[in-house]
Design an enzyme around this catalytic site. Structure first.
Site, PDB file in Angstrom:
ATOM      1  CE  LYS A 104      30.391 -91.052  26.484  1.00  0.00           C
ATOM      2  NZ  LYS A 104      31.347 -91.093  27.618  1.00  0.00           N
TER       3      LYS A 104
HETATM    4  N1  GLU Z   1      33.395 -94.010  27.949  1.00  0.00           N
HETATM    5  C1  GLU Z   1      34.429 -93.795  28.918  1.00  0.00           C
HETATM    6  C2  GLU Z   1      34.170 -92.517  29.699  1.00  0.00           C
HETATM    7  O1  GLU Z   1      33.064 -92.074  29.787  1.00  0.00           O
HETATM    8  C3  GLU Z   1      35.818 -93.876  28.319  1.00  0.00           C
HETATM    9  C4  GLU Z   1      36.146 -92.836  27.294  1.00  0.00           C
HETATM   10  C5  GLU Z   1      37.477 -93.049  26.594  1.00  0.00           C
HETATM   11  O2  GLU Z   1      38.249 -93.901  27.008  1.00  0.00           O
HETATM   12  O3  GLU Z   1      37.708 -92.323  25.645  1.00  0.00           O
HETATM   13  O4  GLU Z   1      35.044 -91.993  30.318  1.00  0.00           O
END
Ligand code: GLU
Length: 417
Positions: A104
């Site tokens: 993240k």
């Molecule tokens: N931000 C989204 C999540 O928390 C999507 C992450 C992604 O598609 O890599 O799942």
């Protein structure tokens, strides 16, 4: 003690490890993020001044594949939050059984205070600074709170410029014109809708008799609300940062979504006959069948868990319920479809997008939605069954599956050297 979302992650992992009977050495490595990068991002503002923003990219795990996870722009972003969000991605990808670890990123910034130009310069400079650790085989960002397809387009272009050739697979959730996937923008909300339908089926509640409250009308909340409305559920309460609205006979969700999609519109400016205004605290405590927290972490906690009246909670957001609240809700008999399952539709279609990019293919939307539903149904079924078998909550069930998969992979790979 101040709330630390990473402690929340560790507590859940320990609980699952105990039930699985794992030795500490089996999962010791899973408790620590593999890599944490912190960057100070200078941006030339429109007025000529320079501001420096704090940014992060955390790779929690690359055991099952490249790190995967969004980039968040929010004024409260900090390292503990990004670490927790990265870890949740690892478990989410393992529950969905897609070949990724978890990562993240985030920048401590309120994006609504920046011009489009400032936002673009911030994104491009941040991408340059995290470029050494991202890439289609290393770590693949995507949208999260405060970012969108347009921002991902800048990430794709910046990385491609540095790389010397177009590299669409470095990021997912891109605009379609840059190799984005049909169905990706809706995917997280679609997954939330599917999980709501599955759990209602299991509990013997017809979807037409379900009332819903949605906290947060961003990408995830608004699409979940619209798809559930289309399925015949009655969405009686929704909220955003400006507050909430309630209507006992059901809100006109398509009209609300239309209103909100006009740039900058907030619910506080929306009106329809028969609705009343409620606070963000009240929405969580509404008397509904299904509550969908689709905003931020730590919304349902030891302070308000006792007052929750929903029978079912489907977590659109990451980490909306604390460990303490989980225990209180379990005792009350509230069924929670956990974040790492409920909101995995987004990353599942991100995986489909990456697969299409690597093969230079374009799948049609029906195909994407069918593949998503198949993956989602399988993941839900697996979690539901193990939770029944071990007599644990769906959250613990999801962690049992995820941790088992990660630990098994780790066992085959070994600790090098
Ligand atoms: N931000 C989204 C999540 O928390 C999507 C992450 C992604 O598609 O890599 O799942």
């Amino acid at each position: 003690m101040a709330y630390n979302p990473y402690d929340n992650v560790l507590a859940t992992v320990e609980k699952a490890a105990k039930i699985l009977g794992l030795a500490p050495t089996d999962y010791e490595a899973v408790k620590y993020p593999e890599r944490e990068l912190r960057v100070s991002v200078p941006v030339r503002m429109d007025d000529g001044s320079v501001r420096v923003f704090q940014g992060f990219r955390v790779q929690h795990s690359t055991v099952r594949g490249p790190a995967k996870g969004g980039i968040r722009y929010h004024q409260n972003v900090n390292i503990d939050e990004v670490k927790a969000l990265a870890a949740w991605m690892t478990f989410k990808c393992a529950v969905a059984d897609i070949p990724y670890g978890g990562g993240k990123g985030g920048i401590e910034v309120d994006p609504s205070t920046l011009s489009l130009g400032e936002l673009q310069r911030l994104t491009r400079r941040f991408t340059t600074m995290i470029a050494p650790i991202i890439g289609p085989e290393r770590d693949i960002p995507a949208p999260d709170v405060g970012t969108n397809a347009e921002v991902m387009g800048w990430v794709m272009d910046t990385y491609s410029m540095l790389n010397g050739h177009s590299t669409p697979a470095v990021v997912t959730g891109k605009p379609l014109q840059l190799g984005g996937s049909l169905g990706r923008a809706e995917a997280t909300g679609r997954g939330v809708m599917l999980n709501t339908v599955y759990i209602c089926e299991k509990l013997g509640v017809a979807i037409e008799n379900v009332t819903v409250a949605v906290q947060g009308m961003g990408n995830v909340g608004s699409i979940s609300a619209r798809l559930l409305y289309e399925k015949g559920a009655k969405v009686v309460a929704v909220s955003d940062v400006s507050g909430g609205i309630y209507k006992e006979t059901g809100l006109n969700i398509p009209a609300i979504c239309d209103y909100l999609s006009t740039r900058g519109n907030l619910l506080s400016g929306y009106n329809e006959d028969g609705m009343t205004r409620i606070s963000n605290a009240e929405i969580l405590e509404s008397d509904v069948t299904v509550l969908i927290p689709a905003a931020l972490e730590n919304q349902i906690n030891a302070q308000n868990a006792d007052r929750i009246r929903a029978k079912i909670i489907v977590e659109g957001a990451n980490g909306p319920t604390t460990v303490e609240a989980d225990d209180i809700l379990e005792k009350k008999g509230v069924v929670i479809v956990p974040d790492i399952l409920a909101n995995s539709g987004g990353v599942i279609v991100s995986y489909f997008e990456w697969v299409q990019n690597l093969q230079a293919l374009e799948w049609d939307e029906k195909d994407v939605n069918e593949k998503l539903a198949r993956k989602m149904e399988k993941a839900f079924g697996g979690v539901y069954d193990i939770a029944e078998e071990k007599n644990v909550t769906l959250r613990t069930g999801a962690y049992l599956i995820a941790l088992r998969r990660i630990v098994d992979t780790l066992r085959y790979r070994g600790i090098w050297p």
